[in-house]
Design an enzyme around this catalytic site. Structure first.
Site, PDB file in Angstrom:
ATOM      1  N   LYS A 107       0.813  -1.215   0.000  1.00 25.67           N
ATOM      2  CA  LYS A 107       0.000   0.000   0.000  1.00 25.67           C
ATOM      3  C   LYS A 107       0.850   1.270   0.000  1.00 25.67           C
ATOM      4  O   LYS A 107       0.333   2.350  -0.279  1.00 25.67           O
ATOM      5  CB  LYS A 107      -0.965  -0.014   1.174  1.00 25.67           C
ATOM      6  CG  LYS A 107      -2.039  -1.078   1.037  1.00 25.67           C
ATOM      7  CD  LYS A 107      -3.122  -0.944   2.080  1.00 25.67           C
ATOM      8  CE  LYS A 107      -4.244  -1.939   1.867  1.00 25.67           C
ATOM      9  NZ  LYS A 107      -3.823  -3.340   2.105  1.00 25.67           N
TER      10      LYS A 107
HETATM   11  C1  LIG Z   1      -4.533  -4.335   1.656  1.00 28.19           C
HETATM   12  C2  LIG Z   1      -3.785  -5.600   1.584  1.00 28.19           C
HETATM   13  C3  LIG Z   1      -4.203  -6.638   0.747  1.00 28.19           C
HETATM   14  C4  LIG Z   1      -5.463  -6.559  -0.071  1.00 28.19           C
HETATM   15  O1  LIG Z   1      -5.382  -5.643  -1.107  1.00 28.19           O
HETATM   16  P1  LIG Z   1      -6.721  -5.110  -1.824  1.00 28.19           P
HETATM   17  O2  LIG Z   1      -6.258  -4.180  -2.855  1.00 28.19           O
HETATM   18  O3  LIG Z   1      -7.536  -4.456  -0.748  1.00 28.19           O
HETATM   19  O4  LIG Z   1      -7.404  -6.314  -2.361  1.00 28.19           O
HETATM   20  C5  LIG Z   1      -3.428  -7.777   0.687  1.00 28.19           C
HETATM   21  N1  LIG Z   1      -2.315  -7.896   1.429  1.00 28.19           N
HETATM   22  C6  LIG Z   1      -1.900  -6.924   2.247  1.00 28.19           C
HETATM   23  C7  LIG Z   1      -0.679  -7.145   3.063  1.00 28.19           C
HETATM   24  C8  LIG Z   1      -2.607  -5.746   2.341  1.00 28.19           C
HETATM   25  O5  LIG Z   1      -2.176  -4.789   3.151  1.00 28.19           O
END
Ligand SMILES: *Cc1c(COP(=O)(O)O)cnc(C)c1O
Length: 430
Positions: A107
């Site tokens: 993210k």
């Molecule tokens: C947010 C997150 C996900 C999921 O991603 P999305 O785009 O919400 O499907 C998967 N793994 C980790 C470690 C995350 O922080």
């Protein structure tokens, strides 16, 4: 480029308006009116380009002319300032490591990019801008660190009490300054509901300038499209059929993958890998979409019962489930299987998975056929989940340097219940 709401094709906004609003007033999510197809020359030449050069080509069509090329270039060089390497795990499976940013999770890319785009777009607004972000684990840290010290912006992170790991919590509760952490007595869906209600509350919106930083914001989604192109640049045998397995929660990551495919990347198909929060795999199986309350798992950043980006996926495929099924297979991985995979993969190859990447790997291993090459996304560093990972590999996972620096500071947070009134009162007092 014009952006519309998934709830009505009529509204026409430019990227600046779409980013500042976050969510459309009709509750829809913003989508680009057309998804540009990049040239064959660009696709064939990807291996010769840097991450930042690729990001520029991929993102330019969406941000021009609202952002000048120079401005976009600056933002990209600040947001994409860590590597996203592709590593081989075994013969036909590779991993794209998205966790080399400041909070050791994928993210970081979207959050850093959004923070810089947003602060550019709100420069001429006189009042403070409040960024609201609900987190089930990783969003909070990424958003908080993306926005720290950005002038004119105050960030509120809402997270469910007791459902976020200590290391995750530290990444957004130890910063102070323009970052406030709110510990909600409820689950992630309650946090998300509070944020959504805030955007729909007239009084609040008259008095406060609110925006979102969840993956519903189009400027968080679009930069994620870049790493599929960058993954492609690093694939050695591009003649094979390529399959991407995406550990999914709110499905922003997978939506970005689908956009990269529409932009011309010849990806054969996708796997939506989930933990037991299986709303989307269920939909792919039965055609029925039944959002549920989220269930807690050891891959907690994916504990989502009502994935917000699902409407974008429906929109991209004109709600045609048959075409969706041709592009995406679903696979559900429960906690026992996650643990087993972490243990096995470490034994076989020495590679250390985190619980989210482990979902991606497991699903890929199950679904891939002999003629295909598979990539899965490793969305977090295994050191974020030492309780789970160390028990399986029977040794300590070393912390990346970026993570160590959060460990010595004390956590500061405000506790609230899950009713909208208390949250609203607090916002009005800030
Ligand atoms: C947010 C997150 C996900 C999921 O991603 P999305 O785009 O919400 O499907 C998967 N793994 C980790 C470690 C995350 O922080």
């Amino acid at each position: 480029m014009i952006f519309y709401s998934t709830n009505s094709r009529d509204s026409e906004l430019d990227i600046k308006e779409a980013v500042i609003k976050g969510l459309s007033s009709d509750k829809g999510l913003f989508m680009p009116e057309t998804i540009p197809v990049l040239t064959q020359y660009f696709i064939n030449n990807l291996s010769n380009l840097s991450l930042q050069e690729i990001a520029m080509e991929v993102l330019k069509p969406y941000f021009t002319p609202v952002l000048s090329d120079d401005k976009l270039k600056d933002i990209i060089s600040e947001a994409f300032n860590f590597d996203i390497p592709l590593r081989g795990v075994n013969d036909n499976i590779s991993v794209l490591e998205l966790f080399h940013g400041p909070t050791s999770a994928f993210k970081d890319v979207g959050a850093r990019f959004l923070a810089r785009v947003l602060s550019t777009f709100v420069k001429d607004i006189e009042q403070d801008v409040y960024v609201l972000a609900a987190t089930s684990g990783d969003t909070g840290g990424a958003v908080a660190n993306g926005f720290i010290n950005v002038p004119g912006i105050k960030v509120l992170i809402l997270y469910p009490r007791g459902m976020v790991s200590d290391r995750q919590e530290r990444q957004f509760t130890t910063l102070g300054r323009n970052i406030t952490a709110l510990e909600v007595d409820g689950n992630f869906d309650d946090c998300q509901r509070l944020v959504k209600s805030a955007f729909l509350d007239d009084e609040l919106n008259k008095k406060r300038f609110l925006t979102s930083a969840n993956s519903i914001n189009i400027a968080r989604l679009l930069p994620q499209v870049v790493y599929y192109f960058y993954a492609w640049a690093q694939i050695k045998d591009k003649s094979a059929d390529i399959l991407f397995s995406v550990p999914s929660g709110n499905f922003g990551n997978l939506t970005a993958g689908l956009i990269s495919q529409k932009m011309g990347l010849p990806i054969k198909r996708f796997i939506a890998a989930t933990n037991i929060n299986d709303v989307v795999p269920e939909y792919l199986n039965s055609g029925e979409y039944n959002p549920k309350a989220s269930v807690q798992t050891i891959a907690n950043a994916m504990d989502v019962g009502e994935p917000s980006n699902f409407v974008r996926i429906l929109d991209m495929f004109d709600k045609d489930i048959e075409t969706i099924k041709e592009s995406i297979s679903g696979f559900v991985v429960d906690d026992d299987r996650i643990k087993k995979t972490i243990k096995e993969v470490y034994k076989q190859s020495g590679y250390i998975l985190d619980p989210h990447g482990a979902c991606g790997y497991t699903a890929l291993k199950e679904i891939i056929s002999e003629s295909e090459q598979g990539l899965f996304l490793a969305t977090a560093h295994p050191a974020k989940f030492p309780e789970v990972v160390e028990e399986q590999i029977e040794k300590e996972v070393l912390m990346p340097v970026a993570m160590e620096k959060f460990m010595t500071k004390s956590k500061i947070k405000i506790e609230i219940d899950s009713t909208f009134n208390e949250f609203k009162k607090m916002l009005l007092q800030m």
